[in-house]
Design a protein around this motif. Structure first.
Motif, PDB file in Angstrom:
ATOM      1  N   LYS A 249      50.750  26.765  84.776  1.00 53.14           N
ATOM      2  CA  LYS A 249      51.461  27.834  85.473  1.00 53.14           C
ATOM      3  C   LYS A 249      52.970  27.614  85.465  1.00 53.14           C
ATOM      4  CE  LYS A 249      47.692  29.152  88.589  1.00 53.14           C
ATOM      5  NZ  LYS A 249      47.251  29.286  90.015  1.00 53.14           N
ATOM      6  N   ASN A 250      53.389  26.365  85.674  1.00 49.64           N
ATOM      7  CA  ASN A 250      54.822  26.081  85.637  1.00 49.64           C
ATOM      8  C   ASN A 250      55.400  26.339  84.255  1.00 49.64           C
ATOM      9  OD1 ASN A 250      55.470  25.397  88.261  1.00 49.64           O
ATOM     10  ND2 ASN A 250      54.989  23.240  88.014  1.00 49.64           N
ATOM     11  N   PHE A 251      54.639  26.000  83.226  1.00 49.64           N
ATOM     12  CA  PHE A 251      55.111  26.223  81.856  1.00 49.64           C
ATOM     13  C   PHE A 251      55.257  27.719  81.583  1.00 49.64           C
ATOM     14  CE2 PHE A 251      54.437  26.878  77.295  1.00 49.64           C
ATOM     15  CZ  PHE A 251      55.406  26.040  76.772  1.00 49.64           C
ATOM     16  N   ILE A 252      54.293  28.525  82.017  1.00 52.33           N
ATOM     17  CA  ILE A 252      54.355  29.971  81.808  1.00 52.33           C
ATOM     18  C   ILE A 252      55.572  30.560  82.508  1.00 52.33           C
ATOM     19  CG2 ILE A 252      53.189  32.169  82.307  1.00 52.33           C
ATOM     20  CD1 ILE A 252      50.522  30.675  82.029  1.00 52.33           C
ATOM     21  N   SER A 253      55.781  30.144  83.747  1.00 52.86           N
ATOM     22  CA  SER A 253      56.927  30.646  84.507  1.00 52.86           C
ATOM     23  C   SER A 253      58.242  30.269  83.836  1.00 52.86           C
ATOM     24  CB  SER A 253      56.879  30.080  85.930  1.00 52.86           C
ATOM     25  OG  SER A 253      58.013  30.473  86.664  1.00 52.86           O
ATOM     26  N   PHE A 254      58.355  29.003  83.427  1.00 51.46           N
ATOM     27  CA  PHE A 254      59.599  28.551  82.816  1.00 51.46           C
ATOM     28  C   PHE A 254      59.848  29.192  81.462  1.00 51.46           C
ATOM     29  CE2 PHE A 254      61.454  25.725  79.628  1.00 51.46           C
ATOM     30  CZ  PHE A 254      62.760  25.679  80.092  1.00 51.46           C
ATOM     31  N   VAL A 255      58.823  29.228  80.622  1.00 46.21           N
ATOM     32  CA  VAL A 255      59.035  29.662  79.247  1.00 46.21           C
ATOM     33  C   VAL A 255      59.366  31.152  79.195  1.00 46.21           C
ATOM     34  CG1 VAL A 255      56.676  30.334  78.550  1.00 46.21           C
ATOM     35  CG2 VAL A 255      58.191  29.208  76.908  1.00 46.21           C
ATOM     36  N   THR A 256      58.824  31.949  80.122  1.00 49.08           N
ATOM     37  CA  THR A 256      59.168  33.372  80.166  1.00 49.08           C
ATOM     38  C   THR A 256      60.629  33.553  80.561  1.00 49.08           C
ATOM     39  OG1 THR A 256      56.896  33.847  80.867  1.00 49.08           O
ATOM     40  CG2 THR A 256      58.507  35.613  81.105  1.00 49.08           C
ATOM     41  N   MET A 257      61.034  32.818  81.595  1.00 43.53           N
ATOM     42  CA  MET A 257      62.433  32.864  82.001  1.00 43.53           C
ATOM     43  C   MET A 257      63.346  32.365  80.890  1.00 43.53           C
ATOM     44  SD  MET A 257      65.099  30.711  83.027  1.00 43.53           S
ATOM     45  CE  MET A 257      64.298  29.207  83.532  1.00 43.53           C
ATOM     46  N   ASN A 258      62.932  31.311  80.189  1.00 42.36           N
ATOM     47  CA  ASN A 258      63.746  30.725  79.138  1.00 42.36           C
ATOM     48  C   ASN A 258      63.902  31.676  77.951  1.00 42.36           C
ATOM     49  OD1 ASN A 258      65.310  28.688  78.029  1.00 42.36           O
ATOM     50  ND2 ASN A 258      63.564  27.646  77.107  1.00 42.36           N
ATOM     51  N   PHE A 259      62.852  32.441  77.669  1.00 40.49           N
ATOM     52  CA  PHE A 259      62.930  33.447  76.606  1.00 40.49           C
ATOM     53  C   PHE A 259      64.060  34.437  76.897  1.00 40.49           C
ATOM     54  CE2 PHE A 259      61.901  37.723  75.176  1.00 40.49           C
ATOM     55  CZ  PHE A 259      61.628  37.534  73.829  1.00 40.49           C
ATOM     56  N   LEU A 260      64.096  34.925  78.125  1.00 38.79           N
ATOM     57  CA  LEU A 260      65.135  35.880  78.511  1.00 38.79           C
ATOM     58  C   LEU A 260      66.518  35.227  78.519  1.00 38.79           C
ATOM     59  CD1 LEU A 260      63.134  37.539  81.425  1.00 38.79           C
ATOM     60  CD2 LEU A 260      63.580  38.537  79.180  1.00 38.79           C
ATOM     61  N   SER A 261      66.590  33.966  78.947  1.00 38.56           N
ATOM     62  CA  SER A 261      67.875  33.257  78.978  1.00 38.56           C
ATOM     63  C   SER A 261      68.411  33.013  77.574  1.00 38.56           C
ATOM     64  CB  SER A 261      67.718  31.924  79.713  1.00 38.56           C
ATOM     65  OG  SER A 261      67.406  32.118  81.063  1.00 38.56           O
ATOM     66  N   ALA A 262      67.522  32.598  76.667  1.00 31.30           N
ATOM     67  CA  ALA A 262      67.953  32.356  75.285  1.00 31.30           C
ATOM     68  C   ALA A 262      68.496  33.633  74.656  1.00 31.30           C
ATOM     69  CB  ALA A 262      66.781  31.810  74.462  1.00 31.30           C
ATOM     70  N   GLY A 263      67.814  34.745  74.909  1.00 31.77           N
ATOM     71  CA  GLY A 263      68.291  36.011  74.372  1.00 31.77           C
ATOM     72  C   GLY A 263      69.635  36.409  74.936  1.00 31.77           C
ATOM     73  N   MET A 264      69.817  36.228  76.241  1.00 29.20           N
ATOM     74  CA  MET A 264      71.077  36.603  76.869  1.00 29.20           C
ATOM     75  C   MET A 264      72.221  35.714  76.389  1.00 29.20           C
ATOM     76  SD  MET A 264      72.661  38.706  78.666  1.00 29.20           S
ATOM     77  CE  MET A 264      71.138  39.631  78.844  1.00 29.20           C
ATOM     78  N   SER A 399      66.724  36.361  67.950  1.00 29.88           N
ATOM     79  CA  SER A 399      66.769  37.470  66.999  1.00 29.88           C
ATOM     80  C   SER A 399      66.591  38.817  67.698  1.00 29.88           C
ATOM     81  CB  SER A 399      65.678  37.305  65.934  1.00 29.88           C
ATOM     82  OG  SER A 399      65.840  36.120  65.200  1.00 29.88           O
ATOM     83  N   ILE A 400      65.692  38.857  68.684  1.00 34.11           N
ATOM     84  CA  ILE A 400      65.348  40.136  69.320  1.00 34.11           C
ATOM     85  C   ILE A 400      66.544  40.732  70.052  1.00 34.11           C
ATOM     86  CG2 ILE A 400      63.945  41.192  71.124  1.00 34.11           C
ATOM     87  CD1 ILE A 400      61.695  39.273  70.338  1.00 34.11           C
ATOM     88  N   PHE A 401      67.255  39.929  70.828  1.00 32.32           N
ATOM     89  CA  PHE A 401      68.375  40.472  71.596  1.00 32.32           C
ATOM     90  C   PHE A 401      69.508  40.962  70.690  1.00 32.32           C
ATOM     91  CE2 PHE A 401      66.069  39.106  75.143  1.00 32.32           C
ATOM     92  CZ  PHE A 401      66.707  39.472  76.320  1.00 32.32           C
ATOM     93  N   PRO A 402      69.927  40.195  69.658  1.00 28.65           N
ATOM     94  CA  PRO A 402      70.924  40.767  68.730  1.00 28.65           C
ATOM     95  C   PRO A 402      70.425  42.004  68.000  1.00 28.65           C
ATOM     96  CG  PRO A 402      70.869  38.381  68.521  1.00 28.65           C
ATOM     97  CD  PRO A 402      69.715  38.760  69.401  1.00 28.65           C
ATOM     98  N   MET A 403      69.125  42.060  67.687  1.00 24.29           N
ATOM     99  CA  MET A 403      68.577  43.253  67.033  1.00 24.29           C
ATOM    100  C   MET A 403      68.672  44.468  67.955  1.00 24.29           C
ATOM    101  SD  MET A 403      65.221  41.585  65.197  1.00 24.29           S
ATOM    102  CE  MET A 403      64.473  43.172  64.842  1.00 24.29           C
ATOM    103  N   ILE A 404      68.321  44.278  69.226  1.00 24.95           N
ATOM    104  CA  ILE A 404      68.413  45.377  70.191  1.00 24.95           C
ATOM    105  C   ILE A 404      69.857  45.854  70.312  1.00 24.95           C
ATOM    106  CG2 ILE A 404      68.191  45.976  72.633  1.00 24.95           C
ATOM    107  CD1 ILE A 404      65.788  44.062  72.758  1.00 24.95           C
ATOM    108  N   ALA A 405      70.780  44.898  70.439  1.00 27.11           N
ATOM    109  CA  ALA A 405      72.194  45.254  70.606  1.00 27.11           C
ATOM    110  C   ALA A 405      72.738  45.951  69.365  1.00 27.11           C
ATOM    111  CB  ALA A 405      73.010  43.994  70.908  1.00 27.11           C
ATOM    112  N   ALA A 406      72.437  45.404  68.170  1.00 25.27           N
ATOM    113  CA  ALA A 406      72.938  46.002  66.937  1.00 25.27           C
ATOM    114  C   ALA A 406      72.367  47.398  66.723  1.00 25.27           C
ATOM    115  CB  ALA A 406      72.602  45.100  65.752  1.00 25.27           C
ATOM    116  N   TYR A 407      71.082  47.569  67.026  1.00 21.74           N
ATOM    117  CA  TYR A 407      70.444  48.883  66.858  1.00 21.74           C
ATOM    118  C   TYR A 407      71.072  49.898  67.812  1.00 21.74           C
ATOM    119  CZ  TYR A 407      66.868  52.532  66.950  1.00 21.74           C
ATOM    120  OH  TYR A 407      66.210  53.731  66.888  1.00 21.74           O
ATOM    121  N   PHE A 408      71.276  49.511  69.067  1.00 15.44           N
ATOM    122  CA  PHE A 408      71.864  50.422  70.046  1.00 15.44           C
ATOM    123  C   PHE A 408      73.284  50.819  69.639  1.00 15.44           C
ATOM    124  CE2 PHE A 408      74.389  51.104  73.910  1.00 15.44           C
ATOM    125  CZ  PHE A 408      73.687  52.145  74.496  1.00 15.44           C
TER     126      PHE A 408
END
Length: 483
Positions: A249-264, A399-408
């Protein structure tokens, strides 16, 4: 009187420099000066200098995302279970990988198709794909071992916070990288730009090699590897170990948050130069622009050093959650008040706060690794595997966050008009209104999601149990070898 003596002794211990921590932090300095320059310039160069089309950029990001999903868990398993001593050793991974890592940093800035007179979109796209994949391969190989070494150099939350201070100070020492390259590029053109890049690559190689040569770990992987679990790749046991990690559970919580942090973090680092140029924030002052880039580069690491006492007092989780609140509030402010000052503040916050908090994430992963080792009675920590699975899930965000930004930004381009209001023959330009909207909406949504998913995370303090288990395993191994 005795209590005062103990307090003074503890103060002296905190003030004394730990040579092992210093050697470990050298790799942070080296990787920071390369990654800060790479992240800052690669989107700008490929989109605005090399003129890669947006369709090619999106295609390259998808391939890069796929390779990201493969290499991290693959390297994680190899580094934890290889029979080769140099691969099994974290320090040797860093030492031998350092020169190749530096070459991968240089590769993207030399378009081979210009030398071969191959001026086509096809070759530009190949160059972008090779640049991203080569860079990420060496980034993963070297820094996966480096992050795993973090867990094995430290034993508890206090020492990990202290080592984080060392690494952030080391990262601050690399403050000069982006401003130096920007000054060389603006003043001397391509010659100054390439000279700065070669200088950074050489310095980074030297400091990474020092980390590989002199850092000492509390876990002797070369001697203890004989008693560690070594399941075959893609075996049932290997699958079971991965599922045990993934469903924590701790891994799921952290890794989801980390995904968003890495993108930002990558969104802010990759688009700051583009936003600064397109919004003409410092068109009348080169010194102000260099100062702005300098603050963006050093601010996150300086923030961690300054608030370290609060981290020790209130805990890493509380501080990180407060950082999400600060990003959310600044985004709301920009959404309703779109002025020069609020734009500057928002760009600064997006570069400083997420990247600063990112420096604490090794503490959270180390906590998950400790919990996993004790819960499943592992003889050696699965450091590289857990860091690898974390990277498998979070790195696609790069990759996802730059793709979203570039597409927008591509979809919201506006035609250039002359003084009479008639469209000119120039290519459409990015809309300033769209840039500001992106600057407030994307961080606002991301920060809110981060706060929701990370609140359930709980730090585990199992260092004492780990020391007992490690001592027991080593004593048992020696007894068996004597028999």
């Amino acid at each position: 009187m005795r209590m005062r003596f103990i307090n003074n002794q503890n103060t002296r211990n905190r003030m004394a420099l730990d040579k092992n921590f210093i050697y470990y932090s050298f790799c942070t300095f080296a990787s920071n000066i390369m990654s800060s320059v790479f992240s800052f310039y690669y989107v700008y160069f490929f989109l605005d200098v090399y003129k890669v089309s947006h369709s090619c950029f999106q295609f390259a990001q998808v391939l890069f995302m796929v390779w990201n999903a493969i290499n991290d868990p693959l390297f994680g398993w190899i580094q934890d279970h290889s029979s080769s001593k140099w691969i099994l050793s974290r320090q040797l991974n860093i030492l031998y990988g350092a020169p190749v890592f530096a070459v991968s940093f240089l590769f993207g800035w030399f378009p081979f198709y210009d030398v071969l007179h191959l001026d086509s979109e096809y070759w530009k796209c190949i160059h972008l794909v090779l640049t991203l994949c080569f860079w990420d391969t060496m980034f993963s190989f070297v820094l996966l071992a480096y992050c795993a070494l973090f867990t094995e150099v430290t034993t508890d939350h206090t020492s990990r916070v202290r080592l984080t201070q060392y690494t952030r100070v080391a990262a601050i020492c690399g403050f000069w990288a982006v401003p130096m390259v920007e000054y060389g590029y603006e003043t001397y053109g391509n010659e100054g730009f390439y000279l700065c890049l070669f200088f950074i690559a050489i310095v980074a190689t030297i400091f990474m090699c020092l980390t590989g040569l002199f850092t000492r770990s509390n876990v002797n992987r070369l001697d203890d590897a004989q008693i560690a679990e070594d399941p075959p790749f893609f075996s049932y046991e290997f699958l079971r170990m991965n599922l045990q990690i993934v469903f924590n559970k701790n891994f799921i919580s952290f890794v989801t948050m980390n995904f968003l942090s890495a993108g930002m973090c990558h969104f802010a680092a990759s688009f700051t130069k583009i936003f600064t140029e397109d919004l003409s924030l410092f068109s009348d002052s080169k010194s102000n622009k260099l100062t702005f880039f300098f603050i963006n580069s050093v601010g996150g690491n300086l923030l961690i050093v300054l608030i370290s006492p609060f981290i020790e007092s209130y805990g890493s989780v509380v501080i990180v959650c407060l950082s999400f609140v600060s990003v959310f509030l600044s985004s709301v402010l920009l959404y309703f008040w779109r002025t020069f000052n609020t734009i500057i503040v928002q760009i600064l916050i997006l570069n400083i706060v997420p990247s600063g908090m990112f420096g604490l994430y090794n503490i959270f992963v180390s906590s998950v690794i400790d919990e996993d080792q004790v819960r499943y009675k592992r003889k050696l920590p699965l450091s590289s595997m857990i860091f690898g699975i974390n990277a498998l899930i979070t790195k696609p965000a790069q990759s996802i966050f730059p793709m979203i930004a570039a597409y927008f930004l591509d979809m919201t381009k506006v035609d250039v008009v002359d003084a009479a209001g008639n469209p000119t023959k120039e290519h459409p330009q990015r809309s300033r209104e769209a840039i500001v909207t992106l600057l407030c909406v994307l961080p606002m949504v991301t920060a809110l999601l981060q706060l929701l998913v990370f609140c359930p995370f709980r730090m585990t303090h199992l260092s004492e149990q780990l020391r007992k288990n490690t001592a027991f395993n080593r004593d048992q191994s020696r007894t068996e070898s004597n028999l």
